[in-house]
Design an enzyme around this catalytic site. Sequence first.
Site, PDB file in Angstrom:
ATOM      1  N   SER A   1      40.347 -17.635  74.322  1.00  0.00           N
ATOM      2  CA  SER A   1      41.404 -18.618  74.499  1.00  0.00           C
ATOM      3  C   SER A   1      40.836 -19.908  75.092  1.00  0.00           C
ATOM      4  O   SER A   1      39.933 -20.505  74.525  1.00  0.00           O
ATOM      5  CB  SER A   1      42.520 -18.023  75.373  1.00  0.00           C
ATOM      6  OG  SER A   1      43.707 -18.751  75.240  1.00  0.00           O
TER       7      SER A   1
ATOM      8  N   ASP B   1      45.646 -14.576  70.052  1.00  0.00           N
ATOM      9  CA  ASP B   1      44.841 -14.746  71.262  1.00  0.00           C
ATOM     10  C   ASP B   1      44.048 -13.479  71.599  1.00  0.00           C
ATOM     11  O   ASP B   1      44.604 -12.381  71.691  1.00  0.00           O
ATOM     12  CB  ASP B   1      45.781 -15.093  72.419  1.00  0.00           C
ATOM     13  CG  ASP B   1      45.055 -15.592  73.651  1.00  0.00           C
ATOM     14  OD1 ASP B   1      44.141 -14.905  74.113  1.00  0.00           O
ATOM     15  OD2 ASP B   1      45.417 -16.676  74.141  1.00  0.00           O
TER      16      ASP B   1
END
Length: 314
Positions: free
Chosen positions: A45, A159
Amino acid sequence: MHKYKMKQKAALVLSGGGARGIAHIGVIEELVKHGFEISSVSGVSMGAVVGGVYALGEMEAYRNWLYTLDKIKLFSLVDFTLNADGLVKGDKLLKTIKAFIPDANIEDLPIPYAAVATDIINKKEVVFTKGSLFEAVRASMAFPSVFTPVKTEHGLLIDGGIINNIPINRVKRMPNDILIAVNVNADIPVEKPADEKNGTAVTQSIYHKKIKDFYTQFRTTLPLGVREEKMGYFNLINKTLNLMTYQLTEMTLEKYPPDILVNISRDCCGIFDFYKAGEMVEAGRRAAIKALEVYEPGKSKGPGFHQGHARVDS
């Protein structure tokens, strides 16, 4: 004055955490200042973003750009508009990120790099160690319920923090390196300088109004029973995901103890508070200094490269 007669190689692992991940910049700058040579990096991320920008040699420019963000400019980049696949129209933000992370190949970077994403169709972790750096970062930062997932030929990527928020087991190890992990979701008190100030009352009020309007719009799309919950549906999703990634991070750190662990409080800012860039960079610096003060070269906590510590070859 740093502790090393010659530069100490370090395998660096950068966790996810939204705007808190800006702290990675301060950590990296402090590590370099203290004589560390970052020989490889893995991230997820925001950690994948900062790691990629660093590997490209664009971190100073990226930091300076982040410093220009105030609350109003942030909302011009991140359009909190509901759509079928996510809650944020991320086109402007992604275009800006692409200015710092061009469509370079990971294998052409000067240091080994790995970014982690989650394939929710095939229920597995996906590790990018080659191919497009931008596409790797884009997949790794597709936070559920916020950014749209990335479609692949056989899967759907979101993610990477959902499955591995501090990818210690995905960083490439080198002979005689040490392992440094940066966790921006630590369950520790927030430490701030006494004289720290941030923003003006006017821009703060505009920001909070925008957030309130967004949540109001979001709640109108939900069933009546869900709307009346005190927690709030969107807040509930985020708290659930944060708790899950926190527990997974704790287990990873226990399994793969790093030589140096840099902790930044998970309460230091919200995941969308990118306008706090200056504050977060300084938080990273302070946390790195604190971690380095207790580290003694030559006294590693975990097994080294030759003893099979967390290692992945691209």
